[in-house]
Design a protein around this motif. Structure first.
Motif, PDB file in Angstrom:
ATOM      1  N   ALA A   4       0.863  -1.178   0.000  1.00  0.00           N
ATOM      2  CA  ALA A   4       0.000   0.000   0.000  1.00  0.00           C
ATOM      3  C   ALA A   4       0.902   1.230   0.000  1.00  0.00           C
ATOM      4  CB  ALA A   4      -0.902  -0.004   1.221  1.00  0.00           C
TER       5      ALA A   4
ATOM      6  N   THR B 256      -1.444   1.362  -5.117  1.00  0.00           N
ATOM      7  CA  THR B 256      -0.877   0.036  -4.855  1.00  0.00           C
ATOM      8  C   THR B 256       0.328  -0.160  -5.753  1.00  0.00           C
ATOM      9  OG1 THR B 256      -2.982  -0.932  -4.173  1.00  0.00           O
ATOM     10  CG2 THR B 256      -1.299  -2.451  -4.979  1.00  0.00           C
TER      11      THR B 256
ATOM     12  N   THR C 289      -1.280  -7.470  -8.790  1.00  0.00           N
ATOM     13  CA  THR C 289      -2.055  -6.251  -8.651  1.00  0.00           C
ATOM     14  C   THR C 289      -2.080  -5.439  -9.920  1.00  0.00           C
ATOM     15  OG1 THR C 289      -1.499  -6.176  -6.328  1.00  0.00           O
ATOM     16  CG2 THR C 289      -2.235  -4.114  -7.324  1.00  0.00           C
TER      17      THR C 289
END
Length: 418
Positions: free
Chosen positions: A299, A310, A357
């Motif tokens: 984070a 992210t 991600t």
């Protein structure tokens, strides 16, 4: 130049497919043409389950990476085939993949008028606000009497058609070049320089030029990807031989657009956990391209703790693991180890069993690598006593843990087993 050529029918046999195959061979010196099929796409509907739209996502990625698109359409009942209309709807629904993309239309039909009416309809579709393609006008490739103008081995043998095709394709290459060179960002990417070369950023610990910042990011042994606070793909480091291949056309996409559909739920779970503050770091070990890779997601927060995005670090850890397996961290007499105590590593949560991600590859069926058992180090009694008194740096276990079993971390990822 690289173009994606879309076969505008789901039929097993099509002269439009044969035309594109001929163009790929005939114009190989001028451009790379990648032929894409639409027969695997589901019929367009907003109600199609997200996980069933992977073929749509793959087609969008092909178009994103291309300098232009060639649509080859037959004509059914004075119109484009239903499969072609459905494909265009997928490409324009909640997507800007065609926005500003140079596009060319060609077509083959059995009749003398070729696919003139279908091409007219195709032009209207591509010029609609939701598609907004940069369509090459004034150049029509209308090939009729398909059964007579192609040879059995797939060559276009009517010289008048060949001459017109060569003229129109040459014009399209020049047209696409104009749009490619018009992008200042792409020009800078080609010379690998940042937008402002003489600017500096002052940090509490020093000052760096933008050129130095870029060089640092590209030299770090892990590739970097960033999803910003608005859930859009904002940055990737320009490293060679990336595990996750990226291109500048993907910048600005939402994380759901730049990931395979089956990976999106896991991606969303990671980002949501960072936004609500329940997690700050997630790790995932896996095998990619035949070697061991570790992906870590963090984070990104400002000094006040506000969520900025992210960030993902991805890279091979084979060299590190080989050092460990060969005893590089055995007895401290050979390691020149510092007398200071190493700070405990943060405990990382294991990632969901889906993809990265920001940089998911198309192959998301890879399973996370099983945790490996570290080799027992050979060390002196004094070293063993010291080790018992401080944090195990290879596991990330907290010194304050009451029960060592509760903080027994995965030796490869630092992720807690609980």
């Amino acid at each position: 130049m690289k173009f994606v050529a879309i076969v505008g029918t789901n039929a097993d046999f099509s002269y439009n497919r044969i035309l594109l195959q001929f163009m790929k061979k005939h114009f190989w010196r001028m451009a790379e043409i990648e032929i894409a099929e639409i027969k695997d796409l589901p019929a367009f509907s907003k109600d199609v389950p997200f996980e069933e739209t992977t073929p749509v996502w793959k087609l969008k990625q092909q178009i994103n990476a291309a300098d232009g698109v060639i649509f080859s359409t037959p004509e059914y009942d004075h119109a484009v085939p239903a499969a072609m209309k459905s494909a265009v709807e997928w490409l324009s629904y909640q997507s800007k993949v065609l926005h500003g993309k140079p596009a060319m239309i060609v077509g083959v039909s059995y009749g003398r008028q070729a696919s003139a009416r279908a091409q007219q309809q195709m032009r209207k579709m591509l010029l609609s606000p939701d598609c907004n393609a940069n369509l090459l006008s004034g150049n029509e490739v209308l090939i009729g009497n398909a059964a007579k103008v192609f040879s059995k081995d797939g060559r276009l043998i009517d010289q008048a058609y060949v001459d017109n095709l060569e003229k129109c394709f040459t014009n399209f290459v020049e047209y696409a070049e104009l749009f490619k060179n018009a992008s200042r960002g792409e020009q800078l990417m080609s010379v690998k320089r940042p937008m402002i070369e003489d600017a500096y950023v002052s940090f509490p610990t020093g000052r760096l030029s933008l050129r130095e910042v870029q060089a640092i990011f590209n030299t770090i042994p892990f590739e970097i990807d960033l999803i910003d606070a608005d859930d859009r793909f904002a940055y990737y480091s320009d490293k060679p031989n990336r595990e996750h291949v990226r291109n500048v056309n993907q910048l600005g996409e939402t994380y759901s657009e730049c990931h395979p559909p089956k990976a999106v739920p896991a991606v969303k779970a990671i980002i949501d956990s960072f936004k609500n503050g329940t997690k700050d770091v997630v790790a995932r070990p896996l095998m990619m391209n035949g070697h061991r890779v570790l992906i870590r997601y963090y984070a990104l927060r400002d000094v006040d703790g506000h969520y900025l995005g992210t960030i993902e670090f991805t890279g091979s850890v084979d060299d590190i693991l080989n050092l460990a397996e060969n005893g590089a961290w055995n007895a401290d007499a050979t390691s020149s180890a510092s007398h200071g105590h190493a700070a405990p590593a943060p405990v990382e949560e294991p990632a969901p069993a889906m993809d990265a991600t920001t940089g998911a590859s198309e192959d998301t069926d890879e399973e996370p690598a099983a945790p490996s058992e570290p080799a027992a180090p050979v060390m002196s009694a004094a070293a063993q006593r010291a080790e018992q008194a401080e944090t195990d740096a290879s596991t990330g276990a907290s010194e304050a843990a009451d029960d060592p079993e509760e903080t027994d971390a995965d030796a490869m990822t630092g992720a807690s087993e609980n």
